[in-house]
Motif scaffolding. Structure first.
Motif, PDB file in Angstrom:
ATOM      1  N   GLU A  73       0.837  -1.206   0.000  1.00 15.63           N
ATOM      2  CA  GLU A  73       0.000   0.000   0.000  1.00 15.63           C
ATOM      3  C   GLU A  73       0.869   1.253   0.000  1.00 15.63           C
ATOM      4  OE1 GLU A  73      -1.550  -2.017   3.333  1.00 15.63           O
ATOM      5  OE2 GLU A  73      -1.269  -3.254   1.561  1.00 15.63           O
ATOM      6  N   TYR A  75       3.403   3.168  -1.701  1.00 24.75           N
ATOM      7  CA  TYR A  75       3.834   3.086  -3.089  1.00 24.75           C
ATOM      8  C   TYR A  75       5.337   3.146  -3.277  1.00 24.75           C
ATOM      9  CZ  TYR A  75      -1.093   3.352  -4.225  1.00 24.75           C
ATOM     10  OH  TYR A  75      -2.433   3.083  -4.327  1.00 24.75           O
ATOM     11  N   HIS A 250       2.587   8.944   2.572  1.00 25.69           N
ATOM     12  CA  HIS A 250       1.188   8.527   2.572  1.00 25.69           C
ATOM     13  C   HIS A 250       0.420   9.145   3.727  1.00 25.69           C
ATOM     14  CE1 HIS A 250       0.583   5.669  -0.748  1.00 25.69           C
ATOM     15  NE2 HIS A 250       1.909   5.627  -0.720  1.00 25.69           N
ATOM     16  N   PHE A 253      -0.249  12.818   2.921  1.00 23.82           N
ATOM     17  CA  PHE A 253      -1.400  13.089   2.051  1.00 23.82           C
ATOM     18  C   PHE A 253      -2.677  13.176   2.879  1.00 23.82           C
ATOM     19  CE2 PHE A 253       1.153  10.386  -1.147  1.00 23.82           C
ATOM     20  CZ  PHE A 253       1.906  11.489  -1.534  1.00 23.82           C
ATOM     21  N   PRO A 280       5.541   8.631  -5.995  1.00 23.82           N
ATOM     22  CA  PRO A 280       5.057   9.399  -7.142  1.00 23.82           C
ATOM     23  C   PRO A 280       3.947  10.415  -6.842  1.00 23.82           C
ATOM     24  CG  PRO A 280       5.488   7.151  -7.815  1.00 23.82           C
ATOM     25  CD  PRO A 280       5.715   7.202  -6.332  1.00 23.82           C
ATOM     26  N   PRO A 281       2.915  10.057  -6.048  1.00 21.22           N
ATOM     27  CA  PRO A 281       1.853  11.047  -5.835  1.00 21.22           C
ATOM     28  C   PRO A 281       2.331  12.322  -5.145  1.00 21.22           C
ATOM     29  CG  PRO A 281       1.091   8.866  -5.207  1.00 21.22           C
ATOM     30  CD  PRO A 281       2.561   8.750  -5.451  1.00 21.22           C
ATOM     31  N   TRP A 284       2.370  14.899  -7.613  1.00 24.83           N
ATOM     32  CA  TRP A 284       1.124  15.274  -8.274  1.00 24.83           C
ATOM     33  C   TRP A 284       0.713  16.669  -7.809  1.00 24.83           C
ATOM     34  CZ3 TRP A 284      -2.157  10.115  -7.589  1.00 24.83           C
ATOM     35  CH2 TRP A 284      -1.504   9.091  -8.285  1.00 24.83           C
ATOM     36  N   ARG A 285       0.165  17.430  -8.732  1.00 25.96           N
ATOM     37  CA  ARG A 285      -0.129  18.828  -8.457  1.00 25.96           C
ATOM     38  C   ARG A 285      -1.007  19.058  -7.234  1.00 25.96           C
ATOM     39  NH1 ARG A 285       0.649  21.920 -13.092  1.00 25.96           N
ATOM     40  NH2 ARG A 285      -0.150  23.681 -11.894  1.00 25.96           N
ATOM     41  N   SER A 286      -1.910  18.163  -6.961  1.00 23.21           N
ATOM     42  CA  SER A 286      -2.816  18.385  -5.836  1.00 23.21           C
ATOM     43  C   SER A 286      -2.103  18.341  -4.493  1.00 23.21           C
ATOM     44  CB  SER A 286      -3.937  17.347  -5.835  1.00 23.21           C
ATOM     45  OG  SER A 286      -4.772  17.556  -6.946  1.00 23.21           O
ATOM     46  N   TYR A 287      -0.981  17.665  -4.453  1.00 23.43           N
ATOM     47  CA  TYR A 287      -0.229  17.612  -3.204  1.00 23.43           C
ATOM     48  C   TYR A 287       1.045  18.442  -3.308  1.00 23.43           C
ATOM     49  CZ  TYR A 287      -3.630  14.103  -2.012  1.00 23.43           C
ATOM     50  OH  TYR A 287      -4.808  13.477  -1.749  1.00 23.43           O
TER      51      TYR A 287
END
Lengths: 339, 339
Positions: A73, A75, A250, A253, A280-281, A284-287
């Motif tokens: 889980e 990543y 994680h 986030f 990777p996340p 991502w732009r949202s974070y």
DNA sequence: ATGAAAGCGCTAACAA
DNA sequence: TTGTTAGCGCTTTCAT
């Protein structure tokens, strides 16, 4: 369904002995170019390929590496698994997966299963293994490398990022940005990664004559992180931290989502958030999370080098404790300048 | 390093024959309770465990399943891998991983490697395999199951979600919500998942007398999805779609981020976004993505059942084409009611 | 350089 | 129910 082709059949067709065929497929064995050609032709015609298992039995080397993982889980692990498998494949090894389910007693049986397969080495990427387990494999003559976890005072090699130093870098960043009430959300306290990150973080704060303003435990677990976040931030502006270091991405986030969507706070204007791992996340732009990068490539490279070293030098049991430098990746979840 | 203990040594210590020892570890073999006890005691004292590889050689069953995967970047796969490995472990099988790197020629050699290990079966979760590869394994007598991909007119079993039906559900949703300019961002067009999702989507639109307003290709790839998104949305409000179905969640995250952060648009107020897969981040608050859920649990369950069926009934080669129902998960990335 | 022969550790007839 | 025997497909001495 086609019958399996054996070296004996190839030998017959090539008009040589069975051992000649074997030699053709044994690097460094002495065969004349002529026999090699005959054998290769016959093999191609018959579609022959050596049976790895039979080879393993007699040579004692299976060219299989056992990989113990607990949770994908996070990543960071799939990424590492992919790279690890690729790196080993290039060197003629393959990865046999062993999922270590939660239950602790289970773990012990996992080890038995691994050993049953005569693996040449074991990589343990699971956080929740007792040191006894690794030692048992070592005792059975199977080299072990711990990936992304370490243990003090033991005889097992390990590859980690420099978690202490990473934690310290985060402290420096937050202090430099002028934060005054700094919080920490811890991961599972049994994990060496968690301990080292926190220790480095605290050492860094101390160096700036700062002290931890608040601390909660998220256990590397979404629900518990939610509780921890609310406990730390659901209070008046002048009582809550203005920055928080979260023990992995994680959890970070979850923290960001709660701050923004449940508490209506802005990141980084109201609160700076820092994570650890650079999965990777995080990009991502949202974070767009400021974090400490665990360099999976380097960690995997070292893991492979270490396990192969142990395999090739079975007597030389000195454990290696490798720490990979982990750079701070500054993104927009932290204040951009001193306020 | 401890020497390996063989069944012969156990036999000696227990005062029985070597085959008696073997029988104790062979389910269904006839051994008296007394011998079984003697053997088990001796085995425990010596720390004996049967050598799986030797057993595999003589029995012809390795209890190893080869898993071919290409990219773990799509978080649907780590999830599936974890469940698959667990399910097989429970049944006494283990997973040997084969990473299929990009290069197509490489794939062919991957197959050879798999076959070398005498695997009992193969699960192919990679999107980019030629049908020829699977057939070659079948021809070698090794059963194959395709996971999350399918092929028409061939003799290989497969387990997928009902991609066509999933696509159709999305069309119904968007039409019911009163959207009038509906776009589609396609995945890699060689993938059966992409094709079926799009076909179902178009069929659904047709049923509502709607037609596709815009179409771009994102190729299941972040950069190309960015280009596709800009091409579709970087235009005046009355010219751009007011809803978009994206062929998988990962591309949908990119789309949402670009809409919000580059184009300053709101989701769902300006544009409704729907994905496919329901990977964990789809449920994260920052995205809260409406999507079609691929039920990994059920898909894995069926995959395991199918591969084991083929293993246990080698003659009965009729392929199974299993489709798992995929429910629409409505979250907040789509309009909540008809406008 | 090559072939013959001896196993690697186990399962599976076959007798007893 | 048990022991004896013959391999599974290969690598590896050991002669030649």
């Amino acid at each position: 369904m086609v019958e399996r082709v054996t070296s004996l059949e190839v030998a017959k067709r090539a008009g040589v002995s069975q051992s000649a065929v074997s030699r053709v497929y044994t690097p460094g064995a002495s065969v004349s170019a002529k026999t090699a050609e005959k054998v290769k032709t016959a093999a191609a015609e018959l579609g022959y390929r050596p049976n790895v298992l039979a080879r393993a039995m007699v040579s004692g080397k299976s060219r299989i590496i056992g990989l113990v993982v607990a949770y994908l889980e996070n990543y960071f692990y799939p990424e590492a698994l992919e790279k690890l498998s690729n790196a080993l494949q290039e060197r003629g090894y393959h990865v046999l997966i062993f999922m270590a389910s939660q239950t602790a007693g289970n773990i012990s049986s996992v080890v038995d299963e691994i050993l049953d397969y005569q693996v040449d080495g074991i990589v343990m990427a699971s956080v929740a293994l007792s040191s006894e387990v690794g030692s048992r494999c070592q005792a059975a003559g199977v080299p072990v490398v711990l990936f992304n976890r370490s243990q003090d005072m033991d005889d097992i090699s390990s590859v980690t990022s420099d978690n202490f130093e990473g934690g310290r870098k985060v402290a420096h960043l937050l202090c430099d940005l002028g934060h005054e009430r700094i919080g920490y959300i811890a991961g599972w306290e049994g994990a060496s990664t968690q301990r080292d990150r926190e220790a480095g973080f605290l050492a860094g704060l101390r160096a700036h004559n700062e002290t931890l303003y608040a601390r909660e435990v998220g256990d590397f677990h979404a629900d518990r992180t939610k509780t921890a976040t609310l406990a730390m931030f659901d209070k008046p502006a002048n009582e809550r931290p203005d920055a928080v270091f979260v023990a992995n991405d994680h959890m970070a986030f979850v923290v960001m989502d709660i701050l923004r969507h449940d508490l209506g706070l802005r990141v980084p204007e109201d609160i700076s958030v820092v994570g650890y791992d650079d999965v990777p996340p995080a990009a991502w732009r949202s974070y767009d999370l400021t974090t400490v990068r665990q360099r999976a490539n380097l960690m995997v490279e070292q893991t492979v080098a270490t396990i192969l070293h142990h395999i090739e030098h079975p007597n030389q049991m000195t454990p290696k404790k490798i720490q990979i430098d982990s750079p701070l990746i500054i993104r927009s979840s932290t204040r951009q300048e001193r306020k």
